[in-house]
Design a protein around this motif. Structure first.
Motif, short mmCIF file in Angstrom:
data_model
loop_
_atom_site.label_atom_id
_atom_site.label_comp_id
_atom_site.label_asym_id
_atom_site.label_seq_id
_atom_site.Cartn_x
_atom_site.Cartn_y
_atom_site.Cartn_z
N ASP A 236 54.67 -15.51 51.10
CA ASP A 236 55.84 -14.75 50.68
C ASP A 236 56.38 -15.15 49.32
O ASP A 236 57.45 -14.70 48.93
CB ASP A 236 56.95 -14.90 51.73
CG ASP A 236 56.52 -14.43 53.10
OD1 ASP A 236 55.47 -13.79 53.18
OD2 ASP A 236 57.23 -14.71 54.07
N PHE A 245 61.52 -8.50 51.17
CA PHE A 245 61.03 -7.40 52.00
C PHE A 245 62.14 -6.38 52.18
O PHE A 245 63.32 -6.74 52.20
CB PHE A 245 60.59 -7.93 53.36
CG PHE A 245 59.36 -8.80 53.32
CD1 PHE A 245 58.10 -8.24 53.29
CD2 PHE A 245 59.49 -10.19 53.30
CE1 PHE A 245 56.97 -9.04 53.26
CE2 PHE A 245 58.36 -11.00 53.27
CZ PHE A 245 57.11 -10.42 53.25
N VAL A 259 55.52 -2.58 53.06
CA VAL A 259 55.31 -3.83 53.79
C VAL A 259 56.67 -4.34 54.24
O VAL A 259 57.52 -4.68 53.42
CB VAL A 259 54.62 -4.88 52.90
CG1 VAL A 259 54.33 -6.15 53.69
CG2 VAL A 259 53.33 -4.32 52.31
N HIS A 262 56.63 -10.39 56.93
CA HIS A 262 55.62 -11.40 56.62
C HIS A 262 54.28 -11.09 57.27
O HIS A 262 53.23 -11.20 56.63
CB HIS A 262 56.15 -12.75 57.09
CG HIS A 262 55.17 -13.86 57.09
ND1 HIS A 262 54.91 -14.62 55.96
CD2 HIS A 262 54.36 -14.34 58.07
CE1 HIS A 262 53.99 -15.52 56.27
NE2 HIS A 262 53.65 -15.38 57.52
N GLU A 264 52.98 -8.22 58.40
CA GLU A 264 52.30 -7.05 57.83
C GLU A 264 51.62 -7.43 56.52
O GLU A 264 50.50 -7.01 56.24
CB GLU A 264 53.31 -5.92 57.59
CG GLU A 264 53.79 -5.24 58.86
CD GLU A 264 54.68 -4.04 58.57
OE1 GLU A 264 54.75 -3.62 57.39
OE2 GLU A 264 55.31 -3.52 59.51
N TYR A 265 52.29 -8.23 55.72
CA TYR A 265 51.72 -8.69 54.45
C TYR A 265 50.49 -9.55 54.70
O TYR A 265 49.44 -9.39 54.04
CB TYR A 265 52.79 -9.47 53.70
CG TYR A 265 52.47 -9.82 52.27
CD1 TYR A 265 51.66 -9.01 51.47
CD2 TYR A 265 53.01 -10.96 51.69
CE1 TYR A 265 51.40 -9.34 50.16
CE2 TYR A 265 52.76 -11.29 50.37
CZ TYR A 265 51.95 -10.48 49.61
OH TYR A 265 51.71 -10.81 48.31
N CYS A 266 50.60 -10.43 55.68
CA CYS A 266 49.49 -11.31 56.04
C CYS A 266 48.27 -10.50 56.45
O CYS A 266 47.15 -10.75 55.99
CB CYS A 266 49.92 -12.23 57.18
SG CYS A 266 48.61 -13.25 57.87
N ILE A 274 44.80 -4.81 49.68
CA ILE A 274 45.80 -4.60 48.63
C ILE A 274 45.13 -4.50 47.26
O ILE A 274 44.41 -5.40 46.83
CB ILE A 274 46.83 -5.74 48.62
CG1 ILE A 274 47.54 -5.82 49.98
CG2 ILE A 274 47.85 -5.52 47.51
CD1 ILE A 274 48.56 -6.93 50.08
#
Length: 412
Positions: A236, A245, A259, A262, A264-266, A274
């Protein structure tokens, strides 16, 4: 599949100190099971995923997939039952009875974490869907095994593959079919080293969790030579800024997605989905102030601002000096230079406060300082430092961090 050149590798790790080791700080634990776990001593084959699910209002949850109501199940006598809701399912679970559920009646409908529906026609297809679930927790020593293939990465696992169970027992599988079947039976963890192969036949060997993550991240089109993740805070952080976020990214297929948190980003990073950030995006600096970033150029400038270019970086440049002298055996990148030892490093914290001065006599001694993972000490280089370029034998005296960065950019 691009292979990182040395300059990109070093730029990716500038300010990082250590490679990210987890999406979650939670330790790896066994999975939840539903009430009335099936008796493994019975003779009738059972779909073990039945015992690894938890009921919800939508259906049966199996990690990243949900088997949605209504669906049918069959018991060990061949009797079928229609399950319309959670109560119907729980009412069939009788651990003291002679009958028990052995499998679903196919086809069944499943949804993924994004709510996308698909049809599963047999137990093998269900096992494959489950095996593709991305890990959501790990530590430096235990990475949950899952099926890495073209469905969720630009890499495929190269077999044979070895894994260990919760008791530390090691099993080896020669093909995807047997591996997927084992994943459906119980939680398993990768045994390193493991090999990955891409569509072009390129092979990379991951010797530990950090190297596996580095290879998986390389699938992203994200401009990683200007994006730096802080391992102490998951994914993050970009350099010294926290990402606020929600934010929007552009995927490798050109679509934009929001996103929201955390995890979803992972997932997007592990899948290599991405391509780039979508602007504007909001960052939070070390004082808690928000910064609106309107372009990649502005982001690059902010990252540069994380450096104090009078010879000291905020979070330590010893790792960068080390990497230039060590190279990257995983991707076959040779060292950029040889360091003239001994050299000195000064311990520094995340606020830039200086501590003890330590003398290093070789690369191994520097490497040992990083073995504490995210809790390892961070060091700034005490300049000047003399290095000899491996490419042409030129002797260079580095006077500050900026000169080190400039040298690394020319490597590879």
């Amino acid at each position: 599949m691009k292979i990182l050149k040395l300059a990109k590798l070093f730029s990716f790790l500038l300010l990082l100190g250590l490679v990210v080791v987890s999406c979650s700080k939670d330790p790896v634990t066994d999975e939840e099971t539903i009430k009335g776990e099936l008796d493994p001593t019975e003779e009738v084959d059972q779909n073990s995923l039945m015992t690894r699910s938890i009921t919800s209002g939508e259906g049966l949850e199996l990690d990243c997939i949900t088997i949605v109501f209504p669906f049918g199940v069959v018991d060990n006598t061949g009797t079928s039952y229609s399950i319309e809701d959670e109560n119907d399912f729980i009412s069939l679970l009788d651990p003291d009875g002679d009958t028990y559920i052995v499998d679903f009646e196919y086809p069944i409908t499943i949804t993924d974490e994004d709510g996308n529906e698909s049809e599963v026609n047999d137990a093998t297809e269900l096992g494959e869907a489950f095996a593709n679930c991305l890990p959501n927790s790990w530590d430096e020593n235990a990475f949950p095994a899952y099926l890495i293939n073209e469905e969720n990465s630009c890499w495929n696992l190269q077999y044979p593959i070895s894994v260990s169970d919760l008791d530390g027992e090691i099993q080896t599988f020669d093909d995807e079919v047997s591996f997927v079947a084992a994943l459906a039976e119980e939680p398993l963890f990768f045994e390193f080293p493991i090999s990955l192969i891409n569509a072009e036949g390129e092979v990379v060997v991951a010797n530990n969790v950090d190297e596996l993550l580095t290879s998986l991240f390389d699938c992203n089109g994200l401009d990683i030579d200007t994006t730096i993740w802080d391992g102490g805070n998951g994914f993050d952080f970009i350099a010294c800024y926290e990402i606020a976020f929600p934010f929007t990214v552009i995927l490798t297929d050109g679509t934009e997605v929001e996103v929201n948190d955390h995890m979803e980003y992972c997932d997007l990073l592990l899948e290599g989905n991405i391509q780039e950030f979508s602007f504007p995006m909001t960052l939070i600096d070390s004082d808690g102030e928000t910064i609106e970033v309107n372009s990649q150029e502005e982001l690059d400038e902010l990252i540069t601002d994380c450096f104090d270019l009078d010879g000291v970086t905020i979070i330590g440049d010893m790792i960068n000096l080390f990497l230039g002298g060590f190279g990257d055996p995983v991707t076959g990148i040779d060292p950029c230079y040889n360091i003239s030892f001994p050299i000195e490093g000064v311990e520094v914290d995340w606020e830039g406060n200086m501590g003890n001065v330590v003398t290093f006599n070789n690369l191994d001694e520097i490497f040992e300082t990083f073995n504490g993972g995210q809790d390892a000490a961070i060091y700034n280089v005490v300049y000047p430092v003399t290095v000899t370029r491996t490419e042409d034998g030129e002797v260079i005296v580095l006077e500050n961090t900026q000169q080190l960065i400039d040298l690394l950019i020319t490597c590879g």
